[in-house]
Design a protein around this motif. Structure first.
Motif, PDB file in Angstrom:
ATOM      1  N   VAL A 171       0.828  -1.208   0.000  1.00  0.00           N
ATOM      2  CA  VAL A 171       0.000   0.000   0.000  1.00  0.00           C
ATOM      3  C   VAL A 171       0.863   1.258   0.000  1.00  0.00           C
ATOM      4  O   VAL A 171       0.523   2.267  -0.617  1.00  0.00           O
ATOM      5  CB  VAL A 171      -0.960   0.000   1.216  1.00  0.00           C
ATOM      6  N   ARG A 204       0.453   4.503  -2.333  1.00  0.00           N
ATOM      7  CA  ARG A 204       0.286   5.851  -1.789  1.00  0.00           C
ATOM      8  C   ARG A 204       1.252   6.819  -2.479  1.00  0.00           C
ATOM      9  O   ARG A 204       0.857   7.933  -2.866  1.00  0.00           O
ATOM     10  CB  ARG A 204       0.515   5.855  -0.284  1.00  0.00           C
ATOM     11  N   ARG A 210       0.105  10.014  -4.701  1.00  0.00           N
ATOM     12  CA  ARG A 210       0.529  11.372  -4.347  1.00  0.00           C
ATOM     13  C   ARG A 210       1.218  12.037  -5.541  1.00  0.00           C
ATOM     14  O   ARG A 210       1.018  13.224  -5.799  1.00  0.00           O
ATOM     15  CB  ARG A 210       1.481  11.322  -3.145  1.00  0.00           C
ATOM     16  N   VAL A 247      -6.213   0.351  -5.240  1.00  0.00           N
ATOM     17  CA  VAL A 247      -6.111   0.326  -3.779  1.00  0.00           C
ATOM     18  C   VAL A 247      -7.124  -0.672  -3.208  1.00  0.00           C
ATOM     19  O   VAL A 247      -6.793  -1.499  -2.354  1.00  0.00           O
ATOM     20  CB  VAL A 247      -6.352   1.728  -3.188  1.00  0.00           C
ATOM     21  N   GLU A 305      -4.776  -1.592   5.753  1.00  0.00           N
ATOM     22  CA  GLU A 305      -3.902  -0.555   5.211  1.00  0.00           C
ATOM     23  C   GLU A 305      -4.527   0.087   3.969  1.00  0.00           C
ATOM     24  O   GLU A 305      -4.467   1.296   3.790  1.00  0.00           O
ATOM     25  CB  GLU A 305      -2.529  -1.134   4.858  1.00  0.00           C
ATOM     26  N   LEU A 333      -5.824   4.046   3.379  1.00  0.00           N
ATOM     27  CA  LEU A 333      -5.462   4.904   2.246  1.00  0.00           C
ATOM     28  C   LEU A 333      -6.710   5.458   1.563  1.00  0.00           C
ATOM     29  O   LEU A 333      -6.739   6.625   1.167  1.00  0.00           O
ATOM     30  CB  LEU A 333      -4.601   4.118   1.250  1.00  0.00           C
ATOM     31  N   GLU A 339      -7.918   8.267   3.601  1.00  0.00           N
ATOM     32  CA  GLU A 339      -7.013   9.401   3.402  1.00  0.00           C
ATOM     33  C   GLU A 339      -7.322  10.127   2.090  1.00  0.00           C
ATOM     34  O   GLU A 339      -7.355  11.358   2.032  1.00  0.00           O
ATOM     35  CB  GLU A 339      -5.571   8.887   3.412  1.00  0.00           C
ATOM     36  N   LEU A 340      -7.567   9.358   1.036  1.00  0.00           N
ATOM     37  CA  LEU A 340      -7.811   9.952  -0.286  1.00  0.00           C
ATOM     38  C   LEU A 340      -9.179  10.609  -0.382  1.00  0.00           C
ATOM     39  O   LEU A 340      -9.416  11.436  -1.269  1.00  0.00           O
ATOM     40  CB  LEU A 340      -7.686   8.876  -1.371  1.00  0.00           C
TER      41      LEU A 340
END
Length: 421
Positions: free
Chosen positions: A295, A299, A303, A331, A338, A342, A345-346
């Protein structure tokens, strides 16, 4: 009834009897007149110049117990021309099955040539291909790497080569792709792009173990920009309708490719990627051969993609392509805590929030088991709207729900403070 039929046939004149025996299905020809029927069919065969009719007559002779017909069948099948799909399953297939008993190599070669030239569809016929001559193998491959079809693609040739492919062929295809990739983009034209599509399709149709074996010696080399771009593009499912088959890889090849792609990710995130294509391709392959422990690499890719997208939106928004929906799928494909973290987070990134929300919904959306053409039960539809069933584990639903509520609250707060709402 058979005795009566024999009496009737014996009342016919010679020409009428021949015509009757030629038209009758062998199943209905009485045993007593088999010899006469064989003579009538041989007479018709000698007088016919149409290859398909001759094959049909030989099949009737075979049903009457005649043997040693393979050579004549081969000769007549070789003289067939054009498309013959309408009679392929009723005449050509039985003839091939008959020849196959004594000469399977001839059948394999004949079918391969006909699929390659378009006389036969690939569906249902490639199963008859066991091997082909090196001459035919080289001829078909050379067409893929040197020619572009004028009116249609080389789908038949690709299907044939994929069946008989080995690591040597895969290695040759990759070598050609690496050589084409060495040309600067401004020097690549329709020819380079067309050959790349053809060889890429061939590699994707091969068994994955064979295709990856074609670059196995290069997977331990230092990352080369051209080579990693080719490998990622060949095995990627990003922006393609077909799914990846890399899940069928053997453990050793899977690990070798995974290590190579992870090194490619570390290289790519340090380079300029204005199109974002390399990032998406690497993400696709890593999701296919990796696991939840990868993962962190995804990430980093995402990014870099977000940074690329924001820079491109300022520089040239009209030529900008987003791969957000694909990255989010990759993902989710890795699964696990994990990967969920993510996704959460996204959700806070404007470029990704919609695609993340859709994936979160799809994870728990009820999977319909109804057949589409059945009559819809409206009561079930209404019940589902009032109280939709929940799939998946409760903790995961809570994580997703909290993330969505938090994002909604942040957007509401942002809107309240904005002048342009």
């Amino acid at each position: 009834a058979e005795q009566d039929l024999v009496k009737i046939l014996n009342t016919l004149g010679e020409d009428a009897l021949d015509a009757a025996l030629q038209e009758l299905h062998p199943e209905f020809i009485p045993t007593a007149v088999h010899g006469r029927a064989v003579a009538a069919l041989e007479k018709a065969y000698a007088g016919s110049s149409d290859p398909m009719s001759r094959v049909r007559l030989l099949l009737k002779l075979a049903e009457l117990g005649q043997t040693g017909l393979a050579e004549r069948l081969e000769n007549d099948l070789d003289h067939l021309s054009g498309r013959f799909e309408d009679q392929a399953h009723y005449v050509v297939r039985p003839a091939l099955e008959l020849i196959r008993k004594t000469d399977p190599q001839w059948v394999s070669e004949w079918v391969a040539k006909r699929i390659a030239e378009g006389s036969l569809w690939r569906e249902g016929w490639t199963s008859l291909i066991t091997d082909i001559s090196q001459e035919l193998r080289d001829s078909l491959f050379e067409r893929l790497e040197t020619e572009l079809p004028e009116h249609s693609r080389f789908d038949g040739a690709i299907a044939v080569l994929a069946v008989v492919a080995d690591a040597t062929m895969a290695e040759r295809a990759f070598a050609k792709l690496f050589a084409l990739q060495a040309f600067p983009p401004e020097e690549q034209h329709d020819y380079e792009s067309g050959v790349e599509r053809q060889l890429g399709s061939l590699l994707r149709e091969m068994a994955p173990n064979i295709a990856v074996a074609g670059i196995s010696t290069g997977l331990s080399r230092p990352i080369d920009n051209h080579e990693v771009s080719v490998v990622a593009r060949v095995f990627s499912a990003a922006a393609r309708s077909e799914s990846s088959n890399l899940g069928e890889l053997s453990a050793d090849l899977r690990q070798a490719l995974r290590t190579y792609i992870k090194a490619g990710v570390a290289f790519a995130v340090q380079q300029a990627n204005p199109s974002g294509r390399l990032l998406a391709n690497l993400g696709s392959v890593l999701a296919s051969v990796g696991g939840s422990e990868d993962v962190a690499e995804l990430r980093n890719l995402i990014r870099a993609d977000i940074e690329r997208f924001r820079k491109g939106r300022v520089a040239d928004p009209h030529r900008l392509m987003s791969y957000a929906n694909w990255h989010v799928r990759f993902v989710a494909q890795l699964n696990g805590t994990e990967a969920d973290a993510l996704l959460v987070e996204l959700l806070g990134e404007p470029e990704y929030e919609r695609d993340v929300a859709e994936i979160m919904a799809q994870v728990f959306a009820p999977k319909s088991k109804e057949i589409l053409d059945r009559k819809i039960d409206s009561s079930k539809v209404w019940d589902a709207r009032m109280c939709p069933p929940l799939n998946g584990d409760r903790d995961r639903r809570i994580r997703y729900a909290e993330a969505l509520r938090s994002r909604i609250a942040a957007l509401s707060k942002e809107r309240t403070a904005a002048v342009q709402t």
